[in-house]
Every structure is written in structure tokens, then in C-alpha cells.
Scaffold this motif. Sequence first.
Motif, PDB file in Angstrom:
ATOM      1  N   GLY A  97       0.809  -1.212   0.000  1.00 33.17           N
ATOM      2  CA  GLY A  97       0.000   0.000   0.000  1.00 33.17           C
ATOM      3  C   GLY A  97       0.840   1.259   0.000  1.00 33.17           C
ATOM      4  N   GLN A  98       0.146   2.391   0.076  1.00 39.38           N
ATOM      5  CA  GLN A  98       0.853   3.670   0.020  1.00 39.38           C
ATOM      6  C   GLN A  98       1.662   3.900   1.290  1.00 39.38           C
ATOM      7  OE1 GLN A  98      -2.618   6.457  -0.007  1.00 39.38           O
ATOM      8  NE2 GLN A  98      -1.557   7.443   1.670  1.00 39.38           N
ATOM      9  N   VAL A  99       2.730   4.659   1.165  1.00 40.29           N
ATOM     10  CA  VAL A  99       3.555   5.025   2.314  1.00 40.29           C
ATOM     11  C   VAL A  99       2.844   6.166   3.040  1.00 40.29           C
ATOM     12  CG1 VAL A  99       5.825   5.780   3.090  1.00 40.29           C
ATOM     13  CG2 VAL A  99       5.617   4.411   0.997  1.00 40.29           C
ATOM     14  N   PRO A 100       2.476   5.993   4.314  1.00 40.67           N
ATOM     15  CA  PRO A 100       1.740   7.043   5.041  1.00 40.67           C
ATOM     16  C   PRO A 100       2.487   8.373   5.037  1.00 40.67           C
ATOM     17  CG  PRO A 100       1.785   4.992   6.298  1.00 40.67           C
ATOM     18  CD  PRO A 100       2.729   4.803   5.156  1.00 40.67           C
ATOM     19  N   LEU A 101       1.717   9.447   5.128  1.00 38.11           N
ATOM     20  CA  LEU A 101       2.317  10.780   5.132  1.00 38.11           C
ATOM     21  C   LEU A 101       3.296  10.951   6.283  1.00 38.11           C
ATOM     22  CD1 LEU A 101      -0.748  13.062   4.265  1.00 38.11           C
ATOM     23  CD2 LEU A 101       1.330  12.774   2.896  1.00 38.11           C
TER      24      LEU A 101
ATOM     25  N   SER B 130       5.176   8.664   7.563  1.00 37.47           N
ATOM     26  CA  SER B 130       6.227   7.650   7.553  1.00 37.47           C
ATOM     27  C   SER B 130       7.613   8.261   7.368  1.00 37.47           C
ATOM     28  CB  SER B 130       5.973   6.640   6.432  1.00 37.47           C
ATOM     29  OG  SER B 130       7.047   5.719   6.327  1.00 37.47           O
ATOM     30  N   THR B 131       8.586   7.657   8.027  1.00 37.88           N
ATOM     31  CA  THR B 131       9.988   8.055   7.836  1.00 37.88           C
ATOM     32  C   THR B 131      10.623   7.289   6.682  1.00 37.88           C
ATOM     33  OG1 THR B 131      10.778   6.354   9.377  1.00 37.88           O
ATOM     34  CG2 THR B 131      10.245   8.527  10.294  1.00 37.88           C
ATOM     35  N   LEU B 132       9.867   6.403   6.051  1.00 42.30           N
ATOM     36  CA  LEU B 132      10.422   5.526   5.025  1.00 42.30           C
ATOM     37  C   LEU B 132      10.134   6.004   3.605  1.00 42.30           C
ATOM     38  CD1 LEU B 132       9.578   2.045   6.594  1.00 42.30           C
ATOM     39  CD2 LEU B 132      11.675   3.396   6.823  1.00 42.30           C
ATOM     40  N   TYR B 133       9.467   7.154   3.465  1.00 42.02           N
ATOM     41  CA  TYR B 133       9.209   7.668   2.122  1.00 42.02           C
ATOM     42  C   TYR B 133      10.486   8.274   1.558  1.00 42.02           C
ATOM     43  CZ  TYR B 133       7.238  10.168  -1.816  1.00 42.02           C
ATOM     44  OH  TYR B 133       6.973  10.629  -3.098  1.00 42.02           O
ATOM     45  N   ILE B 134      10.900   7.791   0.402  1.00 36.20           N
ATOM     46  CA  ILE B 134      12.123   8.272  -0.240  1.00 36.20           C
ATOM     47  C   ILE B 134      11.761   9.229  -1.368  1.00 36.20           C
ATOM     48  CG2 ILE B 134      14.193   7.603  -1.530  1.00 36.20           C
ATOM     49  CD1 ILE B 134      14.300   6.678   1.330  1.00 36.20           C
ATOM     50  N   GLU B 135      12.226  10.455  -1.276  1.00 34.92           N
ATOM     51  CA  GLU B 135      12.000  11.409  -2.354  1.00 34.92           C
ATOM     52  C   GLU B 135      12.878  11.080  -3.550  1.00 34.92           C
ATOM     53  OE1 GLU B 135      12.328  15.442  -1.150  1.00 34.92           O
ATOM     54  OE2 GLU B 135      10.540  15.376   0.107  1.00 34.92           O
ATOM     55  N   ARG B 136      12.315  11.285  -4.741  1.00 35.07           N
ATOM     56  CA  ARG B 136      13.059  10.966  -5.962  1.00 35.07           C
ATOM     57  C   ARG B 136      13.321  12.200  -6.811  1.00 35.07           C
ATOM     58  NH1 ARG B 136       9.851   5.430  -7.456  1.00 35.07           N
ATOM     59  NH2 ARG B 136       8.495   6.100  -5.759  1.00 35.07           N
TER      60      ARG B 136
ATOM     61  N   MET C  84       5.031   1.112  -7.444  1.00 31.48           N
ATOM     62  CA  MET C  84       6.201   1.977  -7.627  1.00 31.48           C
ATOM     63  C   MET C  84       6.132   3.244  -6.777  1.00 31.48           C
ATOM     64  SD  MET C  84       8.824   1.398  -9.749  1.00 31.48           S
ATOM     65  CE  MET C  84       9.159   2.927 -10.631  1.00 31.48           C
ATOM     66  N   GLY C  85       4.993   3.488  -6.127  1.00 29.26           N
ATOM     67  CA  GLY C  85       4.873   4.669  -5.281  1.00 29.26           C
ATOM     68  C   GLY C  85       4.036   5.782  -5.875  1.00 29.26           C
ATOM     69  N   LYS C  86       3.227   5.488  -6.913  1.00 26.47           N
ATOM     70  CA  LYS C  86       2.418   6.523  -7.554  1.00 26.47           C
ATOM     71  C   LYS C  86       1.410   7.122  -6.575  1.00 26.47           C
ATOM     72  CE  LYS C  86       0.672   3.759 -10.604  1.00 26.47           C
ATOM     73  NZ  LYS C  86       1.286   2.527 -10.031  1.00 26.47           N
ATOM     74  N   THR C  87       0.700   6.239  -5.862  1.00 25.44           N
ATOM     75  CA  THR C  87      -0.329   6.724  -4.943  1.00 25.44           C
ATOM     76  C   THR C  87       0.300   7.477  -3.775  1.00 25.44           C
ATOM     77  OG1 THR C  87      -1.740   4.858  -5.555  1.00 25.44           O
ATOM     78  CG2 THR C  87      -2.312   6.046  -3.549  1.00 25.44           C
ATOM     79  N   SER C  88       1.472   7.045  -3.341  1.00 24.25           N
ATOM     80  CA  SER C  88       2.169   7.753  -2.252  1.00 24.25           C
ATOM     81  C   SER C  88       2.533   9.168  -2.686  1.00 24.25           C
ATOM     82  CB  SER C  88       3.432   6.981  -1.859  1.00 24.25           C
ATOM     83  OG  SER C  88       3.107   5.710  -1.341  1.00 24.25           O
ATOM     84  N   LEU C  89       2.986   9.328  -3.931  1.00 30.48           N
ATOM     85  CA  LEU C  89       3.300  10.657  -4.446  1.00 30.48           C
ATOM     86  C   LEU C  89       2.026  11.474  -4.591  1.00 30.48           C
ATOM     87  CD1 LEU C  89       5.113  12.816  -5.677  1.00 30.48           C
ATOM     88  CD2 LEU C  89       4.991  11.580  -7.862  1.00 30.48           C
TER      89      LEU C  89
ATOM     90  N   ILE D 107       4.926  12.945 -15.460  1.00 28.64           N
ATOM     91  CA  ILE D 107       5.896  12.385 -14.519  1.00 28.64           C
ATOM     92  C   ILE D 107       5.963  10.882 -14.737  1.00 28.64           C
ATOM     93  CG2 ILE D 107       6.456  11.965 -12.097  1.00 28.64           C
ATOM     94  CD1 ILE D 107       6.802  14.858 -12.823  1.00 28.64           C
ATOM     95  N   ASP D 108       7.114  10.399 -15.174  1.00 34.61           N
ATOM     96  CA  ASP D 108       7.343   8.961 -15.314  1.00 34.61           C
ATOM     97  C   ASP D 108       8.194   8.548 -14.111  1.00 34.61           C
ATOM     98  OD1 ASP D 108       7.481   6.412 -16.256  1.00 34.61           O
ATOM     99  OD2 ASP D 108       8.105   6.951 -18.278  1.00 34.61           O
ATOM    100  N   LEU D 109       7.548   7.952 -13.121  1.00 34.72           N
ATOM    101  CA  LEU D 109       8.193   7.704 -11.835  1.00 34.72           C
ATOM    102  C   LEU D 109       9.310   6.661 -11.986  1.00 34.72           C
ATOM    103  CD1 LEU D 109       7.624   8.938  -9.071  1.00 34.72           C
ATOM    104  CD2 LEU D 109       6.223   6.956  -8.529  1.00 34.72           C
ATOM    105  N   PRO D 110      10.541   7.004 -11.627  1.00 35.09           N
ATOM    106  CA  PRO D 110      11.656   6.068 -11.820  1.00 35.09           C
ATOM    107  C   PRO D 110      11.821   5.102 -10.651  1.00 35.09           C
ATOM    108  CG  PRO D 110      12.505   8.141 -10.994  1.00 35.09           C
ATOM    109  CD  PRO D 110      11.013   8.317 -11.129  1.00 35.09           C
ATOM    110  N   VAL D 111      12.588   4.044 -10.887  1.00 37.63           N
ATOM    111  CA  VAL D 111      12.976   3.132  -9.806  1.00 37.63           C
ATOM    112  C   VAL D 111      13.987   3.835  -8.909  1.00 37.63           C
ATOM    113  CG1 VAL D 111      12.543   1.061 -11.156  1.00 37.63           C
ATOM    114  CG2 VAL D 111      14.806   2.123 -11.231  1.00 37.63           C
ATOM    115  N   PHE D 112      14.285   3.231  -7.761  1.00 36.25           N
ATOM    116  CA  PHE D 112      15.269   3.798  -6.856  1.00 36.25           C
ATOM    117  C   PHE D 112      16.677   3.707  -7.451  1.00 36.25           C
ATOM    118  CE2 PHE D 112      12.728   2.839  -2.716  1.00 36.25           C
ATOM    119  CZ  PHE D 112      11.997   4.000  -2.908  1.00 36.25           C
TER     120      PHE D 112
END
Length: 452
Positions: A114-118, A120-126, A151-156, A305-310
Motif C-alpha cells: 500500500g501507500q507510504v503514510p504521510l 512515515s519516515t520511510l518515504y524516499i523522495e526521488r 512503484m509509489g504513484k499513490t504515495s506521491l 511524470i514517469d516515476l523512476p525506480v530507486f
Amino acid sequence: MRSIEQIIECTETLINDKTGKSLSFIQKAVLSASLLETKKNYAQIAIENNYSENYIRQLVAPKLWQLLSNSLGEKVNRTNCRAVLEQRLDNSFLQTISQPTHMWQKINLEPPDGQVPLSSTLYIERGLEQVCYQAILQPRAFIHIKAPRKMGKTSLMTRILAYGSSHGYHTVRLSLHRAETEVFSSLEKFLRWFCANVTHQLGIKSKLEEYWDEDMGDLMNCTIYFQGYVLQEINTPLILALDEVNKLFEYPQLTRDFLGLLRSWYEETRDISIWQKLRVLIVKSTDIYINLEINKSPFNIGLAIDLPVFTRLQLEDLAQRHRLQLTAFQFEQLMALTGGFPYLVRLAFYHSVQHQIPVDDILQDTTNDTGIFSEHLHNQLYSILQSPDLVDAFQQVIRSTVPISLEQEVAFKLKSLGLIYLENKTATVSCGLYRKYFSDYFINETAILNNS
């Protein structure tokens, strides 16, 4: 004199102990630059890290100094941060945290699904967040985010909506995969479902019967409903976020009509000022494989926005937030295995910490039916088994040692699952995990057929 690295390490430990939060990559960059004897200004920090100066100055820095102030119990800013931190981080504390720590520290982790909560300390900015934040505040904003599943679309998307809310904007979020199949049976049903959900989330009364005139046509009814009622009822801009828009692609004519409608609303913003209240955010997991007229497509306007991998650095950042200390070789193995896919990386780190599994064991035990990736791999297999065309196409990709061309719709569907990369219209397997698992699967299936 303590090094900047030591100060940041001590500071992170203190913040985590006090608040359960970690510093993001860009927060650490701002702190590091502010600890220098000759401090860098925000403009320099922004250029060096590929961010806008306004984003650093107005969002990152204030949040960083507030976090430090709350954690230390005294005012911290760019000017006094080194003096305050050095005073607070005494030698005994420094010696304690500089000692090698146990591999598994007690930290609170939310599951990687699921999405990374707002919070959360684990959200990585890209590096794309601040671009989206600035864009959504502009009149006529139209953002479309594309990336494979998980890939984190909903989290963004959630963070863009939160940013808009912090500026007083109204927000409406519709996930099309939550709509019943019956909703997609006709244009009228879909648009009425769409309008009813928007008014409900805005907390205003539904007036569909008052505005819906069968002689006007459904597209015009929906437009009049928004222009004559919904946008009139709000005083600040509305961010309309549509998640899982690719669900529409199963209904070609509905897709053409609805996407053409969104494009027409964007065009209305040129001449009718009330439409400038509307900001649209579209999220999808695949390219559109239905033919749209150029002037009726919403995907050739606004910000794409084409969300990239880490990246490798982002993997290292995420490992640090999990309090995992990995070697350079382990990071290389992890990148090869996961391809940098956020969900796969988080799954590996989560199980390593929560279940005390050494990362080396995870890297070795990847595709068996009891491994940590088994459920995800079974879901991926189930997805392609629903279509013989997907099975045949992916089997070709797996067996090929060079990138190959695939039929467009099939290629887009495999890409939406994250199973392939597409570059110059040719496909390759996206990561080592999928190559190994599906190679073994196809070999076993072939052997069964040959023996039957």
C-alpha cells in the motif's frame, strides 16, 4: 572537533529516539551544508541537489529547523545549528552511537504494502516531488503520473494532495478501481458516479437531477454541473486526483469520451476564469493503448511524470532508515535482484528487520515457495496467466538475450505489471528476481508438457 558526518549521525539518532522520525536525503543535505564553517546558502544547496530554491527555502528548511527545535527543546536555525548540536551531543553520547550497533534495532515499521503514510519516515523522495508541488499551485495545472504497479504513484499523489491542502485547496481523490463494474456500463452512469463522488467529498449537496438534462447529452451535462454548480460553490482551487485511470482502458469508447472531456476542461481555462479553479492529477500504471485524437488526449498537455525506480543512493538512504548496515557488494546484489523497484526493496528490508533475517539470506533465497517474495511472485504469475498473449510475450522476453519488440498493447500491459522495461519500443526483463522465477516456471511447464 567532530566531523559533520558524526554530528549528523548523532543528530539522526537523537531525532529518532525523540520523535521516531528520520531525516530525508534533502534534509541531511541542508543540515550538512549549514554545518560547514563557510555555510552554503539555500540557492547553492538547491543547485547541487537538483531542487528549486523556493522548495528548499519555504518547505525543506523550515521543517528541518522545527524538527530539530522540537527534538532538542530549544530554538535551532541555520545560523546556530552547529553550536547547539555540538553542545548537546557530548562525548559520551558520541562514543555510544559510534560503537557498532546490533544489526536489528527496535524500530517501528509499517508493512511495505500500500501507500507510504504521510507520517512515515520511510518515504524516499526521488527529486520529482518539489516539481509537482510547484506545478499544482499554478492555474491550469494538469499533472499525469505514470509508473508500474507498486512503484509509489499513490504515495506521491497523496503528498501532492497534502501539499495542496496545506495551501487551503480543496482536494478530491477518486480511485477508479473501487468503482463497481456496473459504473462503467455506460457513459451516463460513469459521469453521474463521478459527479456524485466529487460533491460528496467536497461536502456539498448533490444536484444531479437539477442539472442533468437528457437532451443535452452526458458530456455537456457533466461540464455544466462542474461549471455552473461545483466550481461556483468553492472559494479556493480544487485538486481533482484520479487514481488507477488505466481501469478505464478496458472500456475504449468510455475512455475516449471521458479523457476528451478532461482535455476540453483544460482548454476552457484559457477563456473561462472559473475553470482555473480546477487542477487535475491523473495517475496510471500503463501507457494508453487506445487511439485518441491528438486534440482530445489529456496526456500531451501539462506535466508528465514517469516515476523512476530507486537509484543506488536511494537504496542506501532507505537501508539507513531501516538501521541496516550493508556492504557495497550487498547493495550491488540487491540492485541486480530488485532492479531498484521500491516495493521489492522495502519488502527485503522489512523482513530483514522485523523477522531478523540476514540480508545475505534474503539475497540467496529469492524464488522458492516459502521465501519473502513468494506471494508477490505468485500474484505476478496469476496476472499474466489471465492472458495467453501475455504469457507468450513474456516467455519470449525471458528467453531472449537481447531486447525484443512486442505488440504494443501486450508490451504496455507487461510494463504496467513491472515485468519489463521498454526502451526504444523494445523490451527487456526488469529485474533478476523476475528473470529467475519466470525462467524456472517456464522450464518446468515445458517439461510437464513434454512428459504428458
